[in-house]
Design a protein around this motif. Structure first.
Motif, mmCIF file in Angstrom:
data_model
loop_
_atom_site.group_PDB
_atom_site.id
_atom_site.type_symbol
_atom_site.label_atom_id
_atom_site.label_comp_id
_atom_site.label_asym_id
_atom_site.label_seq_id
_atom_site.Cartn_x
_atom_site.Cartn_y
_atom_site.Cartn_z
ATOM 1 N N SER A 104 84.329 -38.683 -39.060
ATOM 2 C CA SER A 104 83.220 -39.549 -38.655
ATOM 3 C C SER A 104 83.599 -41.023 -38.746
ATOM 4 C CB SER A 104 82.000 -39.273 -39.535
ATOM 5 O OG SER A 104 82.250 -39.631 -40.883
ATOM 6 N N LEU A 105 84.541 -41.347 -39.636
ATOM 7 C CA LEU A 105 84.970 -42.735 -39.791
ATOM 8 C C LEU A 105 85.967 -43.139 -38.710
ATOM 9 C CD1 LEU A 105 85.074 -45.396 -41.419
ATOM 10 C CD2 LEU A 105 86.860 -44.334 -42.830
ATOM 11 N N LEU A 106 86.926 -42.285 -38.425
ATOM 12 C CA LEU A 106 88.016 -42.621 -37.512
ATOM 13 C C LEU A 106 87.880 -41.981 -36.143
ATOM 14 C CD1 LEU A 106 90.983 -42.216 -40.023
ATOM 15 C CD2 LEU A 106 89.819 -44.330 -39.368
ATOM 16 N N GLY A 107 86.959 -41.044 -36.041
ATOM 17 C CA GLY A 107 86.835 -40.328 -34.787
ATOM 18 C C GLY A 107 87.731 -39.108 -34.764
ATOM 19 N N PRO A 108 87.372 -38.088 -34.025
ATOM 20 C CA PRO A 108 88.209 -36.890 -33.965
ATOM 21 C C PRO A 108 89.515 -37.173 -33.240
ATOM 22 C CG PRO A 108 86.448 -36.775 -32.342
ATOM 23 C CD PRO A 108 86.197 -38.015 -33.147
ATOM 24 N N GLY A 109 90.501 -36.370 -33.541
ATOM 25 C CA GLY A 109 91.776 -36.527 -32.848
ATOM 26 C C GLY A 109 92.883 -36.997 -33.755
ATOM 27 N N GLY B 215 81.559 -50.665 -40.090
ATOM 28 C CA GLY B 215 80.775 -50.263 -38.931
ATOM 29 C C GLY B 215 80.466 -48.784 -38.893
ATOM 30 N N VAL B 216 80.361 -48.150 -40.074
ATOM 31 C CA VAL B 216 80.118 -46.706 -40.139
ATOM 32 C C VAL B 216 78.627 -46.432 -40.092
ATOM 33 C CG1 VAL B 216 82.234 -46.287 -41.421
ATOM 34 C CG2 VAL B 216 80.123 -46.743 -42.666
ATOM 35 N N SER B 217 78.298 -45.207 -39.782
ATOM 36 C CA SER B 217 76.904 -44.801 -39.697
ATOM 37 C C SER B 217 76.321 -44.629 -41.101
ATOM 38 C CB SER B 217 76.782 -43.485 -38.931
ATOM 39 O OG SER B 217 75.476 -42.964 -39.034
ATOM 40 N N PRO B 218 75.178 -45.251 -41.392
ATOM 41 C CA PRO B 218 74.556 -45.056 -42.715
ATOM 42 C C PRO B 218 74.062 -43.633 -42.908
ATOM 43 C CG PRO B 218 73.113 -46.318 -41.246
ATOM 44 C CD PRO B 218 74.431 -46.204 -40.551
ATOM 45 N N LEU B 219 73.927 -42.889 -41.818
ATOM 46 C CA LEU B 219 73.546 -41.483 -41.960
ATOM 47 C C LEU B 219 74.645 -40.678 -42.631
ATOM 48 C CD1 LEU B 219 71.663 -39.064 -41.263
ATOM 49 C CD2 LEU B 219 72.878 -38.904 -39.072
#
Length: 543
Positions: A141-146, A317-321
Protein backbone atom coordinates in the motif's frame (compact mmCIF):
# COMPACT_ATOMS: atom_id res chain seq x y z
CA UNK A 1 31.44 -14.51 15.14
CA UNK A 2 28.65 -12.14 14.34
CA UNK A 3 25.12 -13.15 15.04
CA UNK A 4 24.50 -13.46 11.33
CA UNK A 5 27.65 -15.14 10.13
CA UNK A 6 26.73 -18.62 11.19
CA UNK A 7 29.41 -20.32 9.13
CA UNK A 8 32.49 -18.42 10.17
CA UNK A 9 34.97 -20.41 12.20
CA UNK A 10 33.55 -23.77 11.11
CA UNK A 11 36.48 -25.73 9.78
CA UNK A 12 36.82 -29.28 8.71
CA UNK A 13 38.42 -31.35 11.44
CA UNK A 14 41.61 -33.18 10.83
CA UNK A 15 41.35 -36.42 8.96
CA UNK A 16 40.61 -39.27 11.35
CA UNK A 17 43.64 -41.32 12.39
CA UNK A 18 44.11 -44.90 11.40
CA UNK A 19 42.55 -47.61 13.55
CA UNK A 20 45.99 -49.04 14.51
CA UNK A 21 46.76 -48.25 18.12
CA UNK A 22 50.25 -47.00 18.83
CA UNK A 23 52.57 -49.57 20.26
CA UNK A 24 56.14 -49.38 21.56
CA UNK A 25 55.92 -45.62 21.58
CA UNK A 26 55.08 -45.42 17.91
CA UNK A 27 52.59 -42.83 16.72
CA UNK A 28 49.54 -43.78 14.67
CA UNK A 29 49.87 -43.11 10.99
CA UNK A 30 47.53 -40.34 9.82
CA UNK A 31 45.30 -41.36 6.95
CA UNK A 32 44.88 -38.36 4.68
CA UNK A 33 41.67 -38.22 2.68
CA UNK A 34 41.21 -35.28 0.30
CA UNK A 35 38.50 -32.79 1.19
CA UNK A 36 36.80 -33.32 -2.17
CA UNK A 37 36.21 -36.96 -1.26
CA UNK A 38 34.45 -35.97 1.97
CA UNK A 39 32.39 -33.40 0.09
CA UNK A 40 31.27 -35.89 -2.54
CA UNK A 41 30.60 -38.44 0.17
CA UNK A 42 28.39 -36.01 2.07
CA UNK A 43 26.31 -35.16 -0.98
CA UNK A 44 26.09 -38.83 -1.95
CA UNK A 45 24.84 -39.64 1.55
CA UNK A 46 22.20 -36.89 1.33
CA UNK A 47 21.11 -38.09 -2.11
CA UNK A 48 20.85 -41.66 -0.85
CA UNK A 49 18.73 -40.60 2.13
CA UNK A 50 16.44 -38.60 -0.19
CA UNK A 51 16.01 -41.63 -2.46
CA UNK A 52 15.35 -43.90 0.51
CA UNK A 53 12.69 -41.58 1.92
CA UNK A 54 11.03 -41.25 -1.49
CA UNK A 55 10.74 -45.04 -1.83
CA UNK A 56 9.71 -45.73 1.75
CA UNK A 57 6.16 -46.33 2.93
CA UNK A 58 6.51 -43.95 5.88
CA UNK A 59 5.27 -40.91 3.94
CA UNK A 60 2.18 -40.34 1.79
CA UNK A 61 2.56 -41.76 -1.68
CA UNK A 62 3.90 -39.20 -4.14
CA UNK A 63 4.71 -36.56 -1.51
CA UNK A 64 8.46 -36.99 -2.06
CA UNK A 65 9.51 -37.64 -5.66
CA UNK A 66 12.64 -39.62 -6.42
CA UNK A 67 15.82 -37.80 -7.48
CA UNK A 68 15.61 -39.11 -11.08
CA UNK A 69 12.06 -37.77 -11.49
CA UNK A 70 13.08 -34.32 -10.25
CA UNK A 71 16.21 -34.37 -12.39
CA UNK A 72 14.13 -35.36 -15.41
CA UNK A 73 11.68 -32.52 -14.83
CA UNK A 74 14.54 -30.06 -14.44
CA UNK A 75 16.16 -31.26 -17.66
CA UNK A 76 12.98 -31.20 -19.72
CA UNK A 77 11.80 -27.82 -18.45
CA UNK A 78 15.10 -26.06 -17.87
CA UNK A 79 14.18 -23.00 -20.01
CA UNK A 80 10.96 -22.66 -17.99
CA UNK A 81 12.87 -22.70 -14.68
CA UNK A 82 15.50 -20.27 -15.92
CA UNK A 83 12.95 -17.83 -17.34
CA UNK A 84 11.20 -17.70 -13.97
CA UNK A 85 14.41 -17.62 -11.96
CA UNK A 86 15.70 -14.58 -13.85
CA UNK A 87 13.18 -12.00 -12.53
CA UNK A 88 13.54 -13.30 -8.98
CA UNK A 89 17.32 -13.08 -9.21
CA UNK A 90 17.20 -9.57 -10.71
CA UNK A 91 14.95 -8.41 -7.86
CA UNK A 92 17.29 -10.00 -5.33
CA UNK A 93 20.37 -8.32 -6.82
CA UNK A 94 18.69 -4.93 -6.89
CA UNK A 95 17.65 -5.27 -3.26
CA UNK A 96 21.09 -6.58 -2.33
CA UNK A 97 22.79 -3.55 -3.92
CA UNK A 98 20.50 -1.10 -2.13
CA UNK A 99 21.00 -2.91 1.19
CA UNK A 100 24.79 -2.77 0.66
CA UNK A 101 24.76 1.00 0.18
CA UNK A 102 22.49 1.57 3.17
CA UNK A 103 24.57 -0.74 5.37
CA UNK A 104 27.86 0.93 4.48
CA UNK A 105 26.45 4.42 5.09
CA UNK A 106 24.75 3.57 8.38
CA UNK A 107 27.66 1.43 9.54
CA UNK A 108 30.19 4.16 8.78
CA UNK A 109 28.09 6.81 10.51
CA UNK A 110 27.42 4.54 13.46
CA UNK A 111 31.11 3.73 13.94
CA UNK A 112 31.96 7.38 14.58
CA UNK A 113 30.49 7.10 18.08
CA UNK A 114 30.05 3.92 20.09
CA UNK A 115 26.61 4.92 21.37
CA UNK A 116 25.29 5.64 17.88
CA UNK A 117 26.81 2.38 16.66
CA UNK A 118 24.90 0.31 19.21
CA UNK A 119 21.71 2.25 18.55
CA UNK A 120 21.98 1.62 14.81
CA UNK A 121 22.50 -2.08 15.56
CA UNK A 122 19.35 -2.22 17.62
CA UNK A 123 17.30 -0.36 15.03
CA UNK A 124 18.46 -2.95 12.48
CA UNK A 125 17.56 -5.69 14.94
CA UNK A 126 14.07 -4.26 15.36
CA UNK A 127 13.59 -4.34 11.58
CA UNK A 128 14.99 -7.88 11.47
CA UNK A 129 12.46 -9.03 14.10
CA UNK A 130 9.44 -7.63 12.26
CA UNK A 131 7.10 -10.30 10.82
CA UNK A 132 8.05 -9.28 7.28
CA UNK A 133 5.88 -11.73 5.29
CA UNK A 134 2.78 -10.48 7.06
CA UNK A 135 3.74 -6.86 6.36
CA UNK A 136 3.42 -7.25 2.60
CA UNK A 137 -0.01 -5.55 2.49
CA UNK A 138 1.41 -2.47 4.26
CA UNK A 139 4.50 -2.31 2.06
CA UNK A 140 2.38 -2.79 -1.04
CA UNK A 141 0.00 0.00 0.00
CA UNK A 142 2.97 2.32 0.59
CA UNK A 143 4.97 1.57 -2.56
CA UNK A 144 2.33 0.13 -4.81
CA UNK A 145 2.17 -3.43 -6.12
CA UNK A 146 4.90 -4.72 -8.35
CA UNK A 147 8.66 -4.43 -8.45
CA UNK A 148 9.14 -1.71 -5.78
CA UNK A 149 7.48 -3.89 -3.14
CA UNK A 150 9.53 -6.95 -4.13
CA UNK A 151 12.78 -4.98 -4.07
CA UNK A 152 11.90 -3.60 -0.64
CA UNK A 153 11.38 -7.11 0.70
CA UNK A 154 14.77 -8.14 -0.68
CA UNK A 155 16.33 -5.12 1.05
CA UNK A 156 14.67 -5.90 4.38
CA UNK A 157 15.73 -9.57 4.29
CA UNK A 158 19.38 -8.74 3.55
CA UNK A 159 19.88 -5.45 5.39
CA UNK A 160 20.44 -6.80 8.92
CA UNK A 161 23.26 -9.32 8.32
CA UNK A 162 25.08 -6.89 6.06
CA UNK A 163 24.86 -4.00 8.52
CA UNK A 164 26.04 -6.15 11.43
CA UNK A 165 28.97 -7.32 9.33
CA UNK A 166 29.95 -3.71 8.61
CA UNK A 167 29.60 -2.63 12.25
CA UNK A 168 31.47 -5.67 13.59
CA UNK A 169 34.27 -5.08 11.10
CA UNK A 170 34.64 -1.39 11.89
CA UNK A 171 34.59 -2.23 15.60
CA UNK A 172 37.62 -4.48 14.97
CA UNK A 173 39.76 -1.62 13.62
CA UNK A 174 43.36 -2.11 14.93
CA UNK A 175 43.88 0.49 17.64
CA UNK A 176 47.64 0.78 17.08
CA UNK A 177 47.32 1.51 13.36
CA UNK A 178 44.48 3.95 14.02
CA UNK A 179 46.72 5.71 16.55
CA UNK A 180 49.49 6.06 13.96
CA UNK A 181 47.07 7.68 11.50
CA UNK A 182 45.84 9.97 14.28
CA UNK A 183 49.38 11.00 15.24
CA UNK A 184 50.05 11.80 11.57
CA UNK A 185 47.20 14.30 11.66
CA UNK A 186 44.39 12.11 10.39
CA UNK A 187 40.90 12.59 11.73
CA UNK A 188 38.08 10.11 12.22
CA UNK A 189 37.12 10.10 8.57
CA UNK A 190 40.68 9.37 7.46
CA UNK A 191 40.99 6.58 10.04
CA UNK A 192 37.71 5.17 8.77
CA UNK A 193 38.77 5.38 5.12
CA UNK A 194 42.43 4.29 5.41
CA UNK A 195 42.21 1.76 8.26
CA UNK A 196 38.65 0.93 9.28
CA UNK A 197 37.17 -0.12 5.95
CA UNK A 198 40.20 -2.23 5.02
CA UNK A 199 40.30 -4.05 8.36
CA UNK A 200 36.52 -4.51 8.22
CA UNK A 201 36.60 -6.44 4.94
CA UNK A 202 36.52 -9.92 6.55
CA UNK A 203 33.39 -9.09 8.54
CA UNK A 204 31.81 -7.26 5.60
CA UNK A 205 32.33 -10.30 3.39
CA UNK A 206 30.97 -12.52 6.17
CA UNK A 207 27.81 -10.44 6.44
CA UNK A 208 27.27 -10.21 2.70
CA UNK A 209 27.64 -13.98 2.32
CA UNK A 210 24.50 -14.39 4.45
CA UNK A 211 22.80 -11.32 2.94
CA UNK A 212 23.03 -12.65 -0.63
CA UNK A 213 20.80 -15.71 -0.10
CA UNK A 214 18.69 -13.55 2.24
CA UNK A 215 17.95 -11.07 -0.55
CA UNK A 216 16.92 -13.94 -2.81
CA UNK A 217 14.63 -15.29 -0.08
CA UNK A 218 13.03 -11.86 0.31
CA UNK A 219 12.35 -11.64 -3.42
CA UNK A 220 10.87 -15.14 -3.37
CA UNK A 221 8.58 -14.31 -0.42
CA UNK A 222 7.38 -11.11 -2.09
CA UNK A 223 6.30 -13.05 -5.17
CA UNK A 224 3.92 -15.09 -3.04
CA UNK A 225 1.63 -12.07 -2.70
CA UNK A 226 1.27 -11.62 -6.44
CA UNK A 227 3.55 -11.37 -9.47
CA UNK A 228 3.40 -12.14 -13.17
CA UNK A 229 6.32 -14.57 -13.05
CA UNK A 230 9.14 -15.72 -10.83
CA UNK A 231 10.05 -18.78 -8.80
CA UNK A 232 7.66 -17.77 -6.02
CA UNK A 233 4.75 -17.80 -8.44
CA UNK A 234 5.78 -21.17 -9.86
CA UNK A 235 6.12 -22.59 -6.35
CA UNK A 236 2.59 -21.58 -5.38
CA UNK A 237 1.07 -22.80 -8.65
CA UNK A 238 2.90 -26.14 -8.57
CA UNK A 239 1.73 -26.73 -5.01
CA UNK A 240 -1.87 -25.98 -5.93
CA UNK A 241 -1.68 -28.36 -8.90
CA UNK A 242 0.03 -31.06 -6.79
CA UNK A 243 3.03 -31.13 -9.13
CA UNK A 244 5.50 -32.42 -6.58
CA UNK A 245 8.39 -32.90 -9.02
CA UNK A 246 8.11 -29.28 -10.14
CA UNK A 247 7.81 -28.09 -6.54
CA UNK A 248 11.04 -29.89 -5.67
CA UNK A 249 12.60 -28.55 -8.85
CA UNK A 250 11.83 -24.97 -7.81
CA UNK A 251 13.30 -25.62 -4.38
CA UNK A 252 16.48 -27.05 -5.91
CA UNK A 253 16.85 -24.18 -8.38
CA UNK A 254 16.38 -21.67 -5.55
CA UNK A 255 18.99 -23.50 -3.49
CA UNK A 256 21.46 -23.53 -6.38
CA UNK A 257 21.00 -19.79 -6.95
CA UNK A 258 21.45 -19.11 -3.22
CA UNK A 259 24.59 -21.24 -3.29
CA UNK A 260 25.93 -19.37 -6.31
CA UNK A 261 25.39 -16.04 -4.54
CA UNK A 262 27.09 -17.39 -1.44
CA UNK A 263 29.98 -18.87 -3.40
CA UNK A 264 30.47 -15.76 -5.55
CA UNK A 265 30.77 -13.54 -2.50
CA UNK A 266 33.14 -16.05 -0.89
CA UNK A 267 35.28 -16.09 -4.04
CA UNK A 268 35.41 -12.29 -4.07
CA UNK A 269 36.57 -12.37 -0.47
CA UNK A 270 39.34 -14.81 -1.32
CA UNK A 271 40.34 -12.69 -4.32
CA UNK A 272 40.65 -9.75 -1.94
CA UNK A 273 42.75 -11.98 0.37
CA UNK A 274 40.20 -11.66 3.15
CA UNK A 275 40.95 -13.87 6.15
CA UNK A 276 38.12 -15.70 7.95
CA UNK A 277 36.54 -14.15 11.01
CA UNK A 278 36.45 -16.02 14.31
CA UNK A 279 35.39 -13.29 16.71
CA UNK A 280 31.97 -12.93 18.27
CA UNK A 281 30.04 -9.73 18.59
CA UNK A 282 27.04 -8.86 20.69
CA UNK A 283 24.73 -5.96 21.12
CA UNK A 284 25.60 -5.56 24.78
CA UNK A 285 26.75 -2.21 25.94
CA UNK A 286 30.43 -1.53 25.96
CA UNK A 287 32.48 -2.11 29.11
CA UNK A 288 32.54 1.54 30.01
CA UNK A 289 28.89 2.29 29.41
CA UNK A 290 27.18 3.97 32.32
CA UNK A 291 23.52 3.84 33.28
CA UNK A 292 22.66 6.90 31.22
CA UNK A 293 24.37 5.47 28.12
CA UNK A 294 22.68 2.12 28.62
CA UNK A 295 19.29 3.78 28.94
CA UNK A 296 19.93 5.84 25.81
CA UNK A 297 21.15 2.74 24.01
CA UNK A 298 17.92 0.84 24.70
CA UNK A 299 15.57 3.79 24.19
CA UNK A 300 17.04 5.08 20.93
CA UNK A 301 15.74 2.24 18.68
CA UNK A 302 12.06 2.45 19.71
CA UNK A 303 12.18 6.25 19.55
CA UNK A 304 13.81 6.08 16.10
CA UNK A 305 11.22 3.61 14.83
CA UNK A 306 8.37 5.75 16.14
CA UNK A 307 9.89 8.84 14.49
CA UNK A 308 10.19 6.99 11.16
CA UNK A 309 6.65 5.65 11.59
CA UNK A 310 5.21 9.13 12.17
CA UNK A 311 7.35 10.68 9.40
CA UNK A 312 6.01 8.20 6.84
CA UNK A 313 2.46 9.07 7.84
CA UNK A 314 3.04 12.83 7.87
CA UNK A 315 5.24 13.23 4.80
CA UNK A 316 4.85 10.02 2.81
CA UNK A 317 1.47 10.81 1.33
CA UNK A 318 0.06 7.50 2.59
CA UNK A 319 -3.58 6.76 3.17
CA UNK A 320 -4.69 7.32 6.80
CA UNK A 321 -7.02 4.37 6.32
CA UNK A 322 -4.03 2.02 6.01
CA UNK A 323 -1.28 3.69 8.05
CA UNK A 324 -2.30 4.19 11.66
CA UNK A 325 -0.37 6.32 14.12
CA UNK A 326 1.13 5.12 17.43
CA UNK A 327 -1.70 6.95 19.20
CA UNK A 328 -4.25 5.01 17.16
CA UNK A 329 -2.66 1.75 18.30
CA UNK A 330 -2.59 2.95 21.91
CA UNK A 331 -6.28 3.90 21.75
CA UNK A 332 -7.14 0.57 20.16
CA UNK A 333 -5.50 -1.37 22.98
CA UNK A 334 -6.13 0.77 26.06
CA UNK A 335 -8.56 3.71 25.79
CA UNK A 336 -11.17 2.60 23.26
CA UNK A 337 -14.47 1.39 24.81
CA UNK A 338 -13.84 -2.00 23.19
CA UNK A 339 -10.16 -2.08 24.24
CA UNK A 340 -10.67 -5.07 26.55
CA UNK A 341 -12.18 -7.11 23.74
CA UNK A 342 -9.38 -6.00 21.41
CA UNK A 343 -6.71 -7.09 23.90
CA UNK A 344 -8.44 -10.40 24.50
CA UNK A 345 -8.61 -11.25 20.79
CA UNK A 346 -5.03 -10.14 20.21
CA UNK A 347 -3.78 -12.10 23.22
CA UNK A 348 -5.47 -15.27 21.97
CA UNK A 349 -3.76 -15.01 18.59
CA UNK A 350 -0.47 -13.93 20.20
CA UNK A 351 -0.45 -17.02 22.43
CA UNK A 352 -0.94 -19.28 19.41
CA UNK A 353 1.98 -17.65 17.59
CA UNK A 354 4.17 -17.79 20.69
CA UNK A 355 3.27 -21.45 21.13
CA UNK A 356 4.22 -22.21 17.54
CA UNK A 357 7.41 -20.12 17.82
CA UNK A 358 8.30 -21.86 21.08
CA UNK A 359 7.84 -25.30 19.53
CA UNK A 360 9.91 -24.37 16.50
CA UNK A 361 12.62 -22.86 18.70
CA UNK A 362 12.68 -25.74 21.20
CA UNK A 363 12.71 -28.54 18.63
CA UNK A 364 15.29 -26.83 16.44
CA UNK A 365 17.65 -25.95 19.30
CA UNK A 366 17.37 -29.36 20.99
CA UNK A 367 18.06 -31.17 17.73
CA UNK A 368 20.96 -28.81 16.96
CA UNK A 369 22.60 -29.42 20.34
CA UNK A 370 22.26 -33.22 20.08
CA UNK A 371 23.47 -33.29 16.47
CA UNK A 372 26.35 -30.93 17.26
CA UNK A 373 27.55 -33.14 20.12
CA UNK A 374 27.43 -36.22 17.88
CA UNK A 375 29.27 -34.54 15.02
CA UNK A 376 32.15 -33.18 17.12
CA UNK A 377 32.52 -36.52 18.89
CA UNK A 378 32.90 -38.37 15.60
CA UNK A 379 35.08 -36.30 13.20
CA UNK A 380 34.30 -38.52 10.22
CA UNK A 381 30.61 -37.65 10.50
CA UNK A 382 31.48 -33.97 10.77
CA UNK A 383 33.58 -34.10 7.62
CA UNK A 384 30.74 -35.83 5.76
CA UNK A 385 28.16 -33.36 7.06
CA UNK A 386 30.23 -30.18 6.71
CA UNK A 387 29.38 -29.55 3.01
CA UNK A 388 25.68 -30.05 3.75
CA UNK A 389 25.87 -27.62 6.68
CA UNK A 390 27.38 -24.97 4.46
CA UNK A 391 24.87 -25.60 1.67
CA UNK A 392 22.04 -25.27 4.20
CA UNK A 393 22.90 -21.57 4.55
CA UNK A 394 21.96 -21.10 0.90
CA UNK A 395 18.59 -22.84 1.13
CA UNK A 396 15.53 -20.54 0.99
CA UNK A 397 13.64 -22.45 3.66
CA UNK A 398 10.28 -21.07 2.62
CA UNK A 399 10.60 -22.90 -0.70
CA UNK A 400 10.24 -26.21 1.13
CA UNK A 401 7.11 -25.32 3.08
CA UNK A 402 4.75 -26.66 0.38
CA UNK A 403 6.69 -29.91 0.46
CA UNK A 404 6.32 -30.13 4.24
CA UNK A 405 2.57 -29.69 3.94
CA UNK A 406 2.36 -32.68 1.60
CA UNK A 407 4.51 -34.76 3.95
CA UNK A 408 3.34 -33.68 7.42
CA UNK A 409 -0.11 -32.26 6.94
CA UNK A 410 -1.19 -29.03 8.60
CA UNK A 411 -0.97 -29.92 12.29
CA UNK A 412 1.70 -29.95 14.97
CA UNK A 413 3.92 -32.27 12.94
CA UNK A 414 4.26 -29.52 10.37
CA UNK A 415 5.27 -26.99 13.05
CA UNK A 416 7.89 -29.37 14.45
CA UNK A 417 9.43 -30.13 11.05
CA UNK A 418 9.41 -26.40 10.27
CA UNK A 419 11.52 -25.93 13.40
CA UNK A 420 14.01 -28.47 12.15
CA UNK A 421 14.15 -26.72 8.78
CA UNK A 422 14.28 -23.06 9.90
CA UNK A 423 16.22 -23.20 13.18
CA UNK A 424 18.18 -26.45 13.13
CA UNK A 425 20.86 -25.79 10.52
CA UNK A 426 21.86 -22.21 11.47
CA UNK A 427 21.87 -23.12 15.16
CA UNK A 428 23.84 -26.33 14.63
CA UNK A 429 26.59 -24.53 12.70
CA UNK A 430 27.07 -22.06 15.57
CA UNK A 431 26.98 -24.86 18.15
CA UNK A 432 29.41 -27.06 16.23
CA UNK A 433 31.77 -24.11 15.90
CA UNK A 434 31.57 -23.45 19.65
CA UNK A 435 32.12 -27.12 20.51
CA UNK A 436 35.12 -27.31 18.16
CA UNK A 437 36.80 -24.18 19.55
CA UNK A 438 38.14 -25.87 22.68
CA UNK A 439 41.79 -25.86 23.65
CA UNK A 440 43.62 -28.88 22.29
CA UNK A 441 45.76 -29.05 25.41
CA UNK A 442 42.69 -29.20 27.67
CA UNK A 443 41.28 -32.08 25.64
CA UNK A 444 44.65 -33.85 25.81
CA UNK A 445 44.65 -33.58 29.62
CA UNK A 446 41.30 -35.36 29.82
CA UNK A 447 42.50 -38.00 27.36
CA UNK A 448 45.69 -38.64 29.33
CA UNK A 449 43.63 -39.37 32.45
CA UNK A 450 41.56 -41.94 30.58
CA UNK A 451 38.65 -39.78 29.48
CA UNK A 452 36.92 -40.79 26.27
CA UNK A 453 34.62 -38.94 23.94
CA UNK A 454 31.86 -38.65 26.52
CA UNK A 455 34.17 -37.24 29.18
CA UNK A 456 35.66 -34.73 26.76
CA UNK A 457 32.19 -33.67 25.70
CA UNK A 458 30.90 -33.39 29.26
CA UNK A 459 33.84 -31.71 30.98
CA UNK A 460 35.48 -29.72 28.17
CA UNK A 461 33.36 -29.07 25.11
CA UNK A 462 29.90 -28.43 26.59
CA UNK A 463 30.96 -26.08 29.42
CA UNK A 464 33.10 -24.04 27.06
CA UNK A 465 30.36 -23.97 24.43
CA UNK A 466 27.72 -22.39 26.68
CA UNK A 467 28.26 -18.91 25.14
CA UNK A 468 28.02 -20.38 21.65
CA UNK A 469 24.81 -22.25 22.51
CA UNK A 470 23.28 -19.04 23.85
CA UNK A 471 24.47 -17.22 20.74
CA UNK A 472 22.71 -19.87 18.66
CA UNK A 473 19.58 -19.34 20.75
CA UNK A 474 19.80 -15.60 20.16
CA UNK A 475 20.02 -16.15 16.40
CA UNK A 476 17.17 -18.65 16.48
CA UNK A 477 14.59 -16.45 18.20
CA UNK A 478 13.82 -14.27 15.14
CA UNK A 479 14.14 -17.33 12.90
CA UNK A 480 11.57 -19.21 15.01
CA UNK A 481 9.16 -16.29 14.75
CA UNK A 482 9.73 -16.13 10.99
CA UNK A 483 8.97 -19.83 10.68
CA UNK A 484 5.82 -19.55 12.78
CA UNK A 485 4.54 -16.51 10.88
CA UNK A 486 5.13 -18.11 7.48
CA UNK A 487 3.58 -21.39 8.62
CA UNK A 488 0.49 -19.62 9.91
CA UNK A 489 0.34 -17.44 6.83
CA UNK A 490 0.59 -20.22 4.24
CA UNK A 491 -0.56 -23.36 6.02
CA UNK A 492 -2.18 -23.50 9.45
CA UNK A 493 -4.42 -20.43 9.09
CA UNK A 494 -4.31 -19.28 12.71
CA UNK A 495 -2.30 -17.10 15.07
CA UNK A 496 -1.09 -13.55 14.62
CA UNK A 497 -0.24 -14.02 10.96
CA UNK A 498 -3.73 -15.14 10.03
CA UNK A 499 -5.19 -12.33 12.15
CA UNK A 500 -3.06 -9.83 10.24
CA UNK A 501 -4.19 -11.25 6.91
CA UNK A 502 -7.83 -11.08 8.01
CA UNK A 503 -7.36 -7.53 9.28
CA UNK A 504 -5.89 -6.47 5.93
CA UNK A 505 -8.74 -8.02 3.92
CA UNK A 506 -11.39 -6.49 6.20
CA UNK A 507 -9.67 -3.09 6.31
CA UNK A 508 -9.16 -3.35 10.09
CA UNK A 509 -5.72 -1.76 9.80
CA UNK A 510 -5.57 -0.63 13.42
CA UNK A 511 -5.65 -4.28 14.48
CA UNK A 512 -2.98 -5.01 11.88
CA UNK A 513 -0.66 -2.37 13.31
CA UNK A 514 -1.35 -3.52 16.87
CA UNK A 515 -0.35 -7.07 15.88
CA UNK A 516 2.89 -5.79 14.32
CA UNK A 517 3.80 -3.77 17.42
CA UNK A 518 3.05 -6.55 19.92
CA UNK A 519 4.91 -9.28 18.02
CA UNK A 520 7.93 -7.07 17.32
CA UNK A 521 8.22 -5.94 20.94
CA UNK A 522 7.93 -9.54 22.15
CA UNK A 523 10.70 -10.84 19.92
CA UNK A 524 13.03 -7.91 20.61
CA UNK A 525 12.61 -8.36 24.37
CA UNK A 526 13.30 -12.10 24.12
CA UNK A 527 16.32 -11.45 21.91
CA UNK A 528 17.73 -8.90 24.35
CA UNK A 529 17.24 -11.23 27.34
CA UNK A 530 19.17 -14.00 25.60
CA UNK A 531 21.80 -11.45 24.49
CA UNK A 532 22.40 -10.46 28.12
CA UNK A 533 22.68 -14.13 29.13
CA UNK A 534 25.09 -14.71 26.25
CA UNK A 535 27.33 -11.83 27.30
CA UNK A 536 27.46 -13.06 30.90
CA UNK A 537 28.17 -16.62 29.78
CA UNK A 538 30.89 -15.40 27.44
CA UNK A 539 32.66 -13.66 30.30
CA UNK A 540 32.19 -16.64 32.59
CA UNK A 541 32.92 -19.63 30.35
CA UNK A 542 34.97 -18.47 27.37
CA UNK A 543 38.58 -19.60 27.37
Amino acid sequence: MTSTDTTQGLRAPASPPSKRRPGNGSRPVERHIPGAVWTLGGFALALGLWWLVALSWLLPSGSVPTPPSVAGDLTRNLPFYLSNAAPTLVTALEGFAIAAVISLVFGAVGSLTGLLERSVSRVALAIYCLPLPALLPLISSLLGPGQPTRITMAVLFSFFPMLIGVIAGLRATPADIAAIVHCAGGGRLQILRKVGLRSALPNIVAGTRIAGPGAFLGALVAEFSGADNGLGVVLVVSQQKLQTAQTWGVAIVATVIGGLLYGTITAIGRWLHVDPVDSQTTFAAGPGAGRLERAAEYLTPPIALIVVWVAIIEFGGVSPLVFKTPLDVWDYLFTDPAAAAHRSALTTDWLITMRDSGMIFGVGMAAAIVAGCILVSFPALLRLGLPLLLVSQCVPQIAFIPLLVAICGRGFAFIIVTGLLVVFFPAMIVIVTALEERSRSTIDVVSVYGGGRRAILRFVRLPGAVPGILNAARISIPLALFGAVVAEWLVTGNGISQAMTTAATTFDYTRLWADVVVVSVTVIVLYEVVAVLHERARRRFSV
